[in-house]
Scaffold this motif. Sequence first.
Motif, PDB file in Angstrom:
ATOM      1  N   GLU A  20      -1.887   5.941   3.127  1.00  0.00           N
ATOM      2  CA  GLU A  20      -1.725   6.369   1.741  1.00  0.00           C
ATOM      3  C   GLU A  20      -0.263   6.374   1.292  1.00  0.00           C
ATOM      4  N   ASP A  21       0.653   6.633   2.218  1.00  0.00           N
ATOM      5  CA  ASP A  21       2.063   6.680   1.827  1.00  0.00           C
ATOM      6  C   ASP A  21       2.725   5.296   1.790  1.00  0.00           C
ATOM      7  N   GLU A  22       1.998   4.269   2.265  1.00  0.00           N
ATOM      8  CA  GLU A  22       2.539   2.901   2.221  1.00  0.00           C
ATOM      9  C   GLU A  22       2.103   2.239   0.910  1.00  0.00           C
ATOM     10  N   VAL A  23       2.691   2.683  -0.173  1.00  0.00           N
ATOM     11  CA  VAL A  23       2.282   2.254  -1.517  1.00  0.00           C
ATOM     12  C   VAL A  23       2.476   0.760  -1.712  1.00  0.00           C
ATOM     13  N   LEU A  24       3.587   0.229  -1.247  1.00  0.00           N
ATOM     14  CA  LEU A  24       3.887  -1.188  -1.444  1.00  0.00           C
ATOM     15  C   LEU A  24       2.872  -2.069  -0.715  1.00  0.00           C
ATOM     16  N   LEU A  25       2.551  -1.702   0.525  1.00  0.00           N
ATOM     17  CA  LEU A  25       1.568  -2.474   1.292  1.00  0.00           C
ATOM     18  C   LEU A  25       0.182  -2.403   0.644  1.00  0.00           C
ATOM     19  N   GLN A  26      -0.173  -1.229   0.132  1.00  0.00           N
ATOM     20  CA  GLN A  26      -1.466  -1.092  -0.545  1.00  0.00           C
ATOM     21  C   GLN A  26      -1.527  -1.988  -1.779  1.00  0.00           C
ATOM     22  N   LYS A  27      -0.463  -1.976  -2.568  1.00  0.00           N
ATOM     23  CA  LYS A  27      -0.412  -2.806  -3.770  1.00  0.00           C
ATOM     24  C   LYS A  27      -0.475  -4.277  -3.418  1.00  0.00           C
TER      25      LYS A  27
END
Length: 455
Positions: free
Chosen positions: A62-69
């Motif tokens: 959840e804290d890896e926003v860039l990877l999620q996007k």
Amino acid sequence: MDWVKSLKEYNAEKGKKKSESEVRAEEMETFTKLYTELKGPNKQKDKSYSVIPRFYYKLPSEDEVLLQKLREESRAVFLQRRSRELLDNEELQNLWFLLDKHHTPPMVGEDQMINYEDFLKVATEAGPKCKPFFTATVFAKLLQTDPYGRISIMQFFNYVMRKVWLHQTRIGLSLYDVAGQGYLKESDLENYILELIPTLPQLDGLEKSFYSFYVCTAVRKFFFFLDPMRTGKIRIQDILACSFLDDLLELRDEDLPKDAQESNWFSAPSALRVYGQYLNLDKDHNGMLSKHELSRFGTGTLTNVFLDRVFQECLTYDGEMDYKTYLDFVLAMENRREPQALQYFFRLLDVQGRSYLNVFALNYFFRAIQEQMRQHGQEPISFADVKDEIFDMVKPADPLKITLQDLINSNHGETVVSILIDLNGFWTYENREVLMAENNNSNQSDAPQQQDQDM
């Protein structure tokens, strides 16, 4: 002596307290040594390890926003590319033109046919997008009893249309798959149906204030039947395989007959009916149903014992039932033949929590039926007779226990449930021969009248 000196040094060393970092360093050193010995030098140098494909990719946290996007964008690009690979309306029209042009006479009634040789000619002219449909396997699947070894052009074209629709729908559903794992959560499916409403002409009359209740009503059917274990998610593959999506998309037909609307759970009349019943039961208008309010459901003949179990086992709020829980109840009551509904009832009937129904469980519920009969001035039926009839109907593998699977396999699950929870259902079963005779007599009396009308 040397051993005395050694013992003193050992005790002195043992008495020293190591720091936490020293302990961790020692543990890591020991672990590394043991792991290296276990793995061995030969395994490290094995060339096969460099060619084995990677089969697991860790999902971004959840804290890896860039990877999620990045993952969401890459999935969207992939789905768009797959969508462009599908046949559009113009290409489908061209395919029909080619099939009509190369059909193989003679016709069978009004149905045009095509043999395998002409089938391959169409394949060469139709273009690369159509190539997956023009295979020997597809031709063989559609081949029936034609003496010339041909298939129906209409059947083949419908097959192509169905495949294209399935792929389009799968791509559409996958866009709402936030996790990207091939399943939809309740909120995902709610968003899908909410955005689908404006594309369904049969729902044009719905007020926007009712949208949230309609979406809840529609989504509950998917989850009741496709998620009986209550995991909170449904596989997209299961959604495509069932008929519910067909029923939902049937509402695109502007000329859908009234009887078809009434029998379709997803239609506006059906949704308004279910919600209207809920409002009628809610006498204190607090938006929730108490046990007393639910007792008026249907013919008002559900037993208190059964209703107690409903409120014990189902999700309630301060002892009252919300609309979502009510929908599960309605779906179970209206589909008692279905395995998912029988699973719902079995959980309520299994009062001892043993995963089977014994004589005690059957008697526990039937005593309430006997009490209702006394209240209506009727002579109660003997439980021993009812018990024997139930076991004769179900024919369980164990003559003393009825499992859920026994109930499903017997094809009498609906009858057993009705006998145990509803006085009206029990009365219908007890008087089935009289009711059948009355129906036969009414049908026979209607026949001469129909003949007179025909004459």
